[in-house]
Scaffold this active site. Structure first.
Site, PDB file in Angstrom:
ATOM      1  N   HIS A  56     101.642  45.128  54.378  1.00 47.98           N
ATOM      2  CA  HIS A  56     102.507  45.314  55.548  1.00 47.98           C
ATOM      3  C   HIS A  56     103.926  44.805  55.261  1.00 47.98           C
ATOM      4  O   HIS A  56     104.488  44.021  56.034  1.00 47.98           O
ATOM      5  CB  HIS A  56     101.929  44.591  56.772  1.00 47.98           C
ATOM      6  N   ARG A  59     101.182  52.021  61.893  1.00 48.16           N
ATOM      7  CA  ARG A  59     100.213  51.152  62.569  1.00 48.16           C
ATOM      8  C   ARG A  59      98.817  51.496  62.072  1.00 48.16           C
ATOM      9  O   ARG A  59      98.470  52.669  61.931  1.00 48.16           O
ATOM     10  CB  ARG A  59     100.274  51.339  64.092  1.00 48.16           C
ATOM     11  N   GLU A 117      94.717  42.517  60.319  1.00 45.91           N
ATOM     12  CA  GLU A 117      95.546  41.898  59.289  1.00 45.91           C
ATOM     13  C   GLU A 117      95.551  40.379  59.443  1.00 45.91           C
ATOM     14  O   GLU A 117      95.541  39.872  60.561  1.00 45.91           O
ATOM     15  CB  GLU A 117      96.973  42.441  59.372  1.00 45.91           C
TER      16      GLU A 117
END
Length: 283
Positions: free
Chosen positions: A183, A135, A164
């Site tokens: 990601h 995270r 993001e």
């Protein structure tokens, strides 16, 4: 479902940062052959890898790193002190763990506050490598910037970020010591297949009355509709009794089954109010 993919991606970032893979690739493509004479790559063998968060991903990462001869250190305040079956060194104090780490991998779920902060960054070992595939909020990004500028942090691998998608002018983009991925650590082909099949099984379990209640989010409201997942499954999928109108087993034998489903729920009133909209298409 994706712990293998994430642990492999994390190991890939560790290797890539230590071996300066991006710089080596750039130099080769641009005929900068003498880059090899800088002796920048470092060995993993004998280095101390601190895994912060020793769940499924952390355990698999430990096994991968052990194969490279790394010493596995662990800090995890959220699980019991049962590490006898693993060849690791367990730390109960984060400060002590940071002091000994040549590489730090963050493998925790989201927590209330960052794990690596300006306050405890003073204990980072000189030349440390930091990897985050968990995270973005687990580390204060300014710590990375300051650490790189001061030479304390020799390299960083990031798959997650505070915000993001990452903005085009992210302040870390200018540092050659940092490797970025969007990601995608858990988004392998194999993980997608496993998640697809598990999602279908969860749907079947729901209508069978055996769905684990912990899988249902209480934050959903009757007016909310969430796009859950788009899956492509190369398999023979059997869907049984999805609704009362399905009187018998329905089997789709196809090269690819595309499944799109939406969930609307009012958890506070009645779990049976969940309605599923399915659209199936074959190709």
């Amino acid at each position: 479902m994706n712990s293998t993919s994430v642990s492999e991606h994390t190991m890939m970032l560790i290797i890539s940062v230590f071996k300066k893979i991006i710089l080596a690739d750039f130099s080769t493509r641009n005929s900068l052959w003498n880059y090899r004479n800088n002796y920048e790559p470092r060995e993993l063998y004998g280095k101390n890898l601190l895994i912060i968060g020793f769940g499924r991903i952390g355990k698999k990462l430990g096994k991968l790193a052990k194969a490279f001869g790394m010493n596995i250190h662990v800090y995890d305040p959220y699980i019991e002190n049962k590490f006898d079956e693993y060849e690791i060194r367990h730390f109960q104090n984060l400060t002590t763990a940071l002091c000994n780490a040549d590489c730090i991998s963050l493998n925790l779920p989201k927590v209330d506050k960052p794990i690596i902060t300006k306050e405890n960054s003073q204990y980072l070992k000189h030349g440390v490598v930091i990897i985050n595939t968990a995270r973005g909020e687990l580390i204060e990004e300014k710590v990375l910037k300051d650490g790189i500028q001061e030479g304390i942090i020799s390299g960083v691998g990031l798959d997650v970020f505070d915000s993001e998608p990452v903005e085009k002018n992210h302040f870390l983009f200018k540092y050659k010591q940092v490797i970025f991925t969007p990601h995608q650590a858990g988004l392998s082909q194999e993980a997608a297949q496993r998640m697809s099949i598990k999602s279908i099984n969860n749907i079947l379990d729901y209508y069978d009355g055996s769905l684990d209640s912990s899988l249902i989010s209480s934050s959903l409201t009757v007016s909310s509709m969430a796009f859950i997942r788009f899956f492509r499954i190369s398999a023979l999928v059997s869907i049984v009794d999805l609704k009362e109108s399905f009187k018998s087993s329905i089997k789709y034998s196809c090269e690819t089954l595309s499944l799109i489903f939406f969930v609307t729920s009012d958890i506070s009133s009645d779990i049976s109010s969940q309605e599923f909209l399915f659209e199936f298409s074959t190709s």
